[in-house]
Design an enzyme around this catalytic site. Structure first.
Site, mmCIF file in Angstrom:
data_model
loop_
_atom_site.group_PDB
_atom_site.id
_atom_site.type_symbol
_atom_site.label_atom_id
_atom_site.label_comp_id
_atom_site.label_asym_id
_atom_site.label_seq_id
_atom_site.Cartn_x
_atom_site.Cartn_y
_atom_site.Cartn_z
ATOM 1 N N GLU A 16 -27.574 38.727 -102.103
ATOM 2 C CA GLU A 16 -28.151 38.446 -100.784
ATOM 3 C C GLU A 16 -29.558 39.026 -100.618
ATOM 4 O OE1 GLU A 16 -25.252 38.572 -97.404
ATOM 5 O OE2 GLU A 16 -23.954 39.389 -98.941
ATOM 6 N N SER A 142 -22.123 36.418 -96.888
ATOM 7 C CA SER A 142 -22.910 35.181 -96.816
ATOM 8 C C SER A 142 -22.219 33.955 -97.395
ATOM 9 C CB SER A 142 -24.265 35.360 -97.514
ATOM 10 O OG SER A 142 -25.106 36.136 -96.725
ATOM 11 N N TYR A 211 -28.844 30.291 -93.352
ATOM 12 C CA TYR A 211 -30.203 30.796 -93.527
ATOM 13 C C TYR A 211 -31.307 29.753 -93.620
ATOM 14 C CZ TYR A 211 -27.353 34.860 -94.430
ATOM 15 O OH TYR A 211 -26.433 35.852 -94.308
ATOM 16 N N ARG A 250 -20.574 42.101 -86.067
ATOM 17 C CA ARG A 250 -20.290 40.738 -85.598
ATOM 18 C C ARG A 250 -18.960 40.291 -86.167
ATOM 19 N NH1 ARG A 250 -23.329 37.164 -88.640
ATOM 20 N NH2 ARG A 250 -21.440 36.120 -89.325
ATOM 21 N N ASP A 252 -16.208 37.147 -86.757
ATOM 22 C CA ASP A 252 -16.133 35.689 -86.843
ATOM 23 C C ASP A 252 -14.701 35.223 -86.592
ATOM 24 O OD1 ASP A 252 -18.797 35.754 -87.536
ATOM 25 O OD2 ASP A 252 -18.426 35.631 -89.694
ATOM 26 N N GLU A 269 -13.160 37.796 -90.045
ATOM 27 C CA GLU A 269 -13.724 38.984 -90.678
ATOM 28 C C GLU A 269 -14.746 39.640 -89.766
ATOM 29 O OE1 GLU A 269 -15.343 37.290 -94.266
ATOM 30 O OE2 GLU A 269 -17.294 36.965 -93.346
ATOM 31 N N ASN A 271 -18.560 41.714 -89.826
ATOM 32 C CA ASN A 271 -19.770 41.920 -90.607
ATOM 33 C C ASN A 271 -20.498 43.129 -90.025
ATOM 34 O OD1 ASN A 271 -22.306 41.755 -91.807
ATOM 35 N ND2 ASN A 271 -22.390 39.527 -91.677
ATOM 36 N N GLY A 275 -27.086 39.483 -90.109
ATOM 37 C CA GLY A 275 -28.465 39.095 -90.404
ATOM 38 C C GLY A 275 -29.408 39.368 -89.250
#
Length: 308
Positions: A16, A142, A211, A250, A252, A269, A271, A275
């Site tokens: 990443e 990612s 992205y 964050r 999801d 999950e 994070n 990003g």
């Protein structure tokens, strides 16, 4: 002028790296505009000696993927006694391991999908669970290495056992949850808004959706019932606290609204290093809550500490 010296840690050596360089550059520019003294650090194997010499007031962690978000860099920063942003050693390591994070979330009463953890070489000619299911590397971010196995697929995906696979030997096979992709950021002890992610021209929210400009459409606030919206915020905060996260995270979710009643809501999950690029979700959520990018990053710098 704020005067604090902030080292923005970016780049690194995970798959990443490009995302991290983009996140780091955006954060460094915004923090400079807020009056911080900023040093951009492209992280290499000598990072401990670089930081020991630099002695910043705060390390802003803009790394993604293994080393940057699995507790490793956090351990180095603890050893050097440099306050840093985001989660600490334990929460970072725990969240990076999708299987362990699921066990903790489930124990906290958060709804998760059935899953098996196995060695990829144990993938035989038979499906490990009835399709549809998803294969995920246990320790990648990612969406790297994610394979969706459809209902009509006669055998497991061969890529998982091939020599091309470079995402580690431990994999998680998880029941595929159909429906809408929803996500919710947490900032300290408050849940931010809920965003629906609608991939544009992609089967799911993969690397390009995340992205590449125009790869996905973000709808905030997500168009769901107030009850579901609030439930997602509650579960995101609960996951953040159960896993022991700090700063910003964050979570999801998948929401299948085709099921009668309230539908099925599943936590996928968490994070711990979301990003921070111009197309990223959490900065958009902060903006929706009335915080400009610079103001949001300033909060993160002020929140930085050791022993997180």
């Amino acid at each position: 002028m704020n005067g604090k010296h902030v080292a923005v840690l970016m780049g690194g050596f995970s798959s990443e790296r490009p995302v991290s360089l983009s996140s780091g550059a955006a954060c460094a520019d915004a923090l400079e505009a807020e009056g911080f003294r900023v040093t951009r650090v492209d992280v290499a194997r000598d990072i401990a000696s670089v930081l020991a010499e630099l002695r910043p007031d705060v390390a802003f962690n803009a790394l993604h993927g293994p080393f940057g978000e699995d507790g490793t860099i956090q351990g180095i920063l603890e050893y050097l006694e440099i306050p840093y942003t985001h989660s600490g050693v334990l929460a970072s390591a725990l969240a990076m391991d999708k299987a362990q994070a699921k066990y903790v979330a489930a124990a906290a009463g958060i709804p998760v999908a059935d899953a098996l953890v196995m060695d990829r070489q144990g993938f035989g000619p038979k499906h490990p669970m009835p399709p549809p299911y998803v294969v995920k590397p246990v320790r990648e971010g990612s969406s790297f290495g994610v394979v969706i196995v459809k209902e009509d697929q006669s055998h497991p995906p061969q890529v998982v056992t091939s020599s091309e696979w470079r995402y580690g030997d431990r994999i998680m096979v998880e029941r595929y949850v159909a429906g809408r992709e929803l996500t919710c950021g947490v900032m300290g002890d408050r849940a931010l808004g809920v965003t629906e992610i609608i991939p544009q021209g992609h089967a799911f929210y993969d690397y390009d959706s995340k992205y590449v400009k125009g790869g996905s459409q973000h709808v905030i606030p997500a168009q769901v019932s107030p009850n579901i919206y609030q439930k997602i915020q509650t579960l995101a905060l609960k996951a953040h606290q159960a896993i022991g996260c700090r700063g910003v995270s964050r979570s999801d979710f998948r929401f299948d609204d085709r099921i009668s009643g309230e539908g099925e809501l599943i936590w996928l999950e968490i994070n711990t290093q979301p990003g921070m690029t111009p197309t990223s979700l959490v900065p958009e959520m902060a903006q929706h809550a009335g915080l400009g990018f610079g103001e949001f990053l300033t909060w993160m710098v002020e929140d930085a500490s050791c022993l997180r």
